[in-house]
Design a protein around this motif. Structure first.
Motif: not given
Length: 367
Positions: A69-76, A289-296
């Motif tokens: 699934a498309a990751p959801v960017a979360d800058p914080v 909880l790390p950022p979404d895949y594959p952002i992490a």
């Protein structure tokens, strides 16, 4: 599935960092089904891998794609993650990235990748993390490609069957590399390979391929006795000279970490099983909880690069299943031949063994 023309029931898993075209070609040439993973590259890179593989074999092979699934960017959240990793970067004299990127594109959104596959016509295409749109499935099938998809549960298997896929890769919790769950935010029953294979073989209509913890011919034979048509092995091929695993990865496979693999989200943002090393050990002390895949994964790769530059290899993505201590270092063709011999021995032994009807009762009444 007959059009695969596989002469032996062995599929080499498309594990990232292992499944080079040279390895896949050796497996296919030996009568199995070799695989390459192209989820970490673009259409041009995937085309080059397919062309190299085709230059090495005229046998069927598999091209594996990530359908996350498309990751959801979360800058914080991403900034907090980098801050947490900051001391580790500092240990190696490096700064963490200023921001994290979505480094891999899902096949569900990659029109260029689909166009390339329709043009190059690989014999087999497999999906991991989910299923692409129905239009892509129909286009590939109409093009003559056999389609496989990973399922980690009966519910996912039903979705695979409904989508018109040709076969299911039943991935047990023992498997190395990324767990193929469709939605990592949902509870995971963590079914083992043999329980999952038996459930899918009993209740489903599609051919089932067993994946997870299988390292030798005895394991292959056991999977087939439970209803699988083939077994998919990944960790078993890490130590082959044709794999793209680096020396540190190969050395770690023979070390104590092989006996203590960990399922972790820390490296990439998705659950994945790897050898116990400095990175996976952090799972024991982290409730983050790390950022979404594959952002992490962008952060994980940067940390590994920083550590490797200082000759520390404990932050690599050293994917391996629970059967890792059974790995053997030998050329892929030799490994395939060994697996076939072991399989035949186990199969014949199974045909010869017939437990007497009273055996189960005796086990509970003796003494």
């Amino acid at each position: 599935m007959d059009k695969l023309r596989i002469t032996i029931p062995i599929i080499q898993a498309p594990m990232a960092g292992v499944s080079a075209p040279a390895l896949a070609a050796e497996v296919s040439n030996a009568g199995g089904l070799g695989s390459i993973g192209v989820g970490a590259t673009d259409a041009a890179g995937a085309r080059a891998m397919i062309e190299e593989l085709r230059s090495r074999t005229d046998r069927p092979f598999n091209v594996n794609l990530f359908v996350h699934a498309a990751p959801v960017a979360d800058p914080v959240r991403e900034a907090a993650w980098l801050e947490w990793l900051g001391p580790l970067f500092a240990e190696f004299g490096a700064e963490p990235p200023k921001a994290l990127r979505t480094i891999y594109k899902s096949f569900a959104e990659d029109i260029d990748m689909l166009s390339m596959l329709l043009e190059t016509k690989p014999p087999v295409v497999s999906f991991h993390f989910g299923l692409p749109p129905g239009e892509a499935i129909q286009a590939l099938k109409a093009n003559g490609t056999t389609l496989l998809a990973t399922a980690t549960s009966p519910d996912e298997a039903r979705q695979v069957e409904k989508a018109g896929i040709d076969g299911i890769v039943a991935q047990g919790i023992e498997a190395g590399g990324h767990r193929g769950v469709f939605d990592p935010s949902l509870p995971d029953d963590g079914l083992g390979t043999f329980a999952l294979v038996r459930l899918l073989a009993r209740d489903g209509r599609l051919p089932v391929i067993a994946a997870g913890g299988i390292m030798d011919g005895a394991g292959i034979a056991a999977a087939l006795r439970l209803g699988a048509i083939a077994a998919q092995l990944g960790t078993a091929f890490v130590a082959c000279p044709e794999s793209s695993a680096d020396e540190a990865y190969r050395k770690a496979l023979t070390g104590p970490g092989a006996h203590h693999t960990r399922l972790t989200r820390l490296i990439s943002g998705r659950p994945a099983r790897a050898l116990l090393n400095r990175f996976t050990a952090l799972q024991e002390i982290s409730d983050r909880l790390p950022p979404d895949y594959p952002i992490a994964y962008d952060a994980g790769k940067a940390l590994h690069a920083a550590a490797k530059a200082r000759n520390e290899h404990g932050f690599g993505a050293q994917w391996a299943g629970q059967g890792a201590p059974l790995a053997r270092a030998m050329p892929a063709a030799e490994l395939i031949a060994t697996l076939v011999r072991e399989f035949e021995i186990a199969r014949i032994a199974g045909l010869k063994f017939r437990a007497p009807a009273s055996l189960a009762a005796d086990a509970f009444t003796a003494g």
